[in-house]
Design a protein around this motif. Structure first.
Motif, PDB file in Angstrom:
ATOM      1  N   GLY A   1       1.059  -1.281  -0.101  1.00 42.71           N
ATOM      2  CA  GLY A   1      -0.230   0.219   0.151  1.00 42.71           C
ATOM      3  C   GLY A   1       1.092   0.859   0.037  1.00 42.71           C
TER       4      GLY A   1
ATOM      5  N   THR B   1      -3.251  -0.251  -4.513  1.00 46.63           N
ATOM      6  CA  THR B   1      -4.933   0.000  -4.194  1.00 46.63           C
ATOM      7  C   THR B   1      -4.250   1.893  -3.843  1.00 46.63           C
TER       8      THR B   1
ATOM      9  N   ARG C   1      -6.229   3.942  -1.750  1.00 43.77           N
ATOM     10  CA  ARG C   1      -7.203   3.823  -0.899  1.00 43.77           C
ATOM     11  C   ARG C   1      -7.750   5.057  -0.604  1.00 43.77           C
TER      12      ARG C   1
ATOM     13  N   SER D   1     -10.785   5.126  -2.013  1.00 46.49           N
ATOM     14  CA  SER D   1     -12.023   3.537  -2.056  1.00 46.49           C
ATOM     15  C   SER D   1     -13.502   4.525  -2.364  1.00 46.49           C
TER      16      SER D   1
ATOM     17  N   SER E   1      -8.087  -2.055   7.760  1.00 43.49           N
ATOM     18  CA  SER E   1      -9.796  -2.673   7.383  1.00 43.49           C
ATOM     19  C   SER E   1     -10.593  -2.043   8.387  1.00 43.49           C
TER      20      SER E   1
END
Length: 397
Positions: free
Chosen positions: A15, A46, A48, A51, A111
């Motif tokens: 990440g 990703t 984030r 998101s 998460s």
């Protein structure tokens, strides 16, 4: 004459923090007998920070991790780490192979924690992975045609961005946000007032001071006993780090993050460093909460610290201070609260188009930073938090 043995470094997670630590460390150790392996279950990076955009069906740039690692000498392994053997200094991957390490950098992030509330795991969506976010987006698109209801659990910055993005992109959907505190409570009064006006403009319902105690297939139950019907439920309340570190016997906090010393090494296993949301980091002014804003400097510091220790040099304790709280309010609006080092609001803020441009710069900056860090050492510390530390010391004197 015997050759100097190679120092094996394994980075778990690609990440924002894992990528920053990897590319910067590769640059810092390019003349040392060091071999770096980066482990991540996907080749696609990703974002984030975006998101909430994925969760409303927006397509993002296809950023590939191996491309960012080009010419660094880093080995990329597409795999899940399933176990850490701290005694044997090995990481087991889901394909059964084992990676030896002399230094381990733990960057597995965190998460949304759905385990604390019955039914949340079974009936609520999260944005924990792009796959989950896209799944939610598919359900949302179908729901929007009929004009259904969406409940966002959590009134923090993630919840705010999700709720406003949903309301902005699907105006036929009724959005309700549930939180124990006021949305934008961490902001100054003027920035918070602007945020509240934006929520009103989008028609977002708020249940402040409420707590979800159970999630049903088509509703949430509050601590008051009230049942709120909902066609879709998006969970953004609370976070938890992966259980991998705790299962390995590494000291972790209540959220599963590795407890670190002043140089971001594990207090129980000094050959393990933790970065980003997977690290429990304290400063003189308080505890760092997981954001890209703090994660990138943490990762850069760890890369520099590992390189210095390999050269036999001393290192200074990590120091950090926040500078802003950037929040998207859909695609055409935003609010940026500039802060003191301890994340308390300062007098300055941005709104509207200026905030949109600022937030877009923040969201898009990590990837070019990774690419540049392959060749130069980019300063990654916006603030040392010195003023916040001084206030904390004065308050406890």
């Amino acid at each position: 004459m015997n050759a100097t043995p190679t120092h094996e470094i394994v980075v778990l997670g690609a990440g924002y923090t894992g990528m920053m630590a990897t590319v910067r460390l590769a640059h810092r150790t390019r003349r040392l007998p060091v071999h770096i392996t980066l482990v991540n279950p996907s080749e696609r990076f990703t974002e984030r920070l975006r998101s909430h955009q994925i969760a409303t069906g927006q397509e993002l740039a296809d950023l590939r991790i191996p491309e960012a690692l080009a010419d660094t000498g880093v080995d990329f392994r597409r795999a899940w780490a399933t176990a850490i053997d701290t005694a044997a200094h090995r990481v087991t991957l889901d394909d059964g192979t084992e990676l030896p390490y002399d230094t381990l950098i733990y960057a597995l992030g965190s998460s949304a924690d759905t385990d604390r509330v019955p039914g949340a795991t079974e009936h609520a969506w999260t944005m924990n992975t792009p796959q989950f976010a896209r799944g939610f987006a598919g359900q949302l698109a179908a729901l929007a045609e009929a004009g259904g209801t969406v409940t966002v659990v959590g009134a923090g910055l993630t919840g705010i961005e999700a709720a406003t993005e949903i309301a902005d992109s699907h105006p036929g959907v009724t959005v309700t946000m549930i939180g124990t505190g006021e949305p934008g409570a961490m902001m100054g009064p003027k920035a918070r007032a602007y945020l509240v006006r934006a929520l009103d403009r989008f028609g977002i319902n708020r249940r402040v001071g409420a707590q979800v105690v159970k999630v049903l297939p088509d509703a949430v139950e509050l601590d008051t006993g009230e049942i709120l019907p909902s066609d879709l439920i998006l969970w953004t309340a609370g976070v938890r780090a992966p259980a991998l570190a705790a299962a390995a016997g590494i000291d972790t906090d209540a959220q599963g993050a590795i407890v670190t010393d002043a140089t971001l090494r594990s207090v129980s296993h000094p050959d393990v460093y933790a970065v980003g949301d997977a690290a429990s980091v304290r400063q003189p002014w308080g505890h760092i909460h997981g954001t890209c804003q703090s994660g990138m400097p943490i990762a850069a510091y760890v890369a520099d610290t590992v390189a210095r220790r390999l050269r036999g040099k001393e290192v200074k304790p990590f120091r950090f201070g926040y500078i802003h709280q950037p929040v998207s309010l859909g695609r055409k609006d935003g609010v940026i609260q500039f802060t003191r080092g301890d994340d308390t609001p300062g007098p300055w803020y941005l709104t509207g188009r200026a905030a949109v441009r600022y937030k877009e710069f923040v969201s898009s900056s990590p990837w070019p930073t990774f690419r540049l860090s392959r060749r130069i050492s980019i300063p990654a510390k916006f603030s040392t938090g010195a003023r916040a530390a001084a206030r904390a010391a004065k308050a406890t004197a």
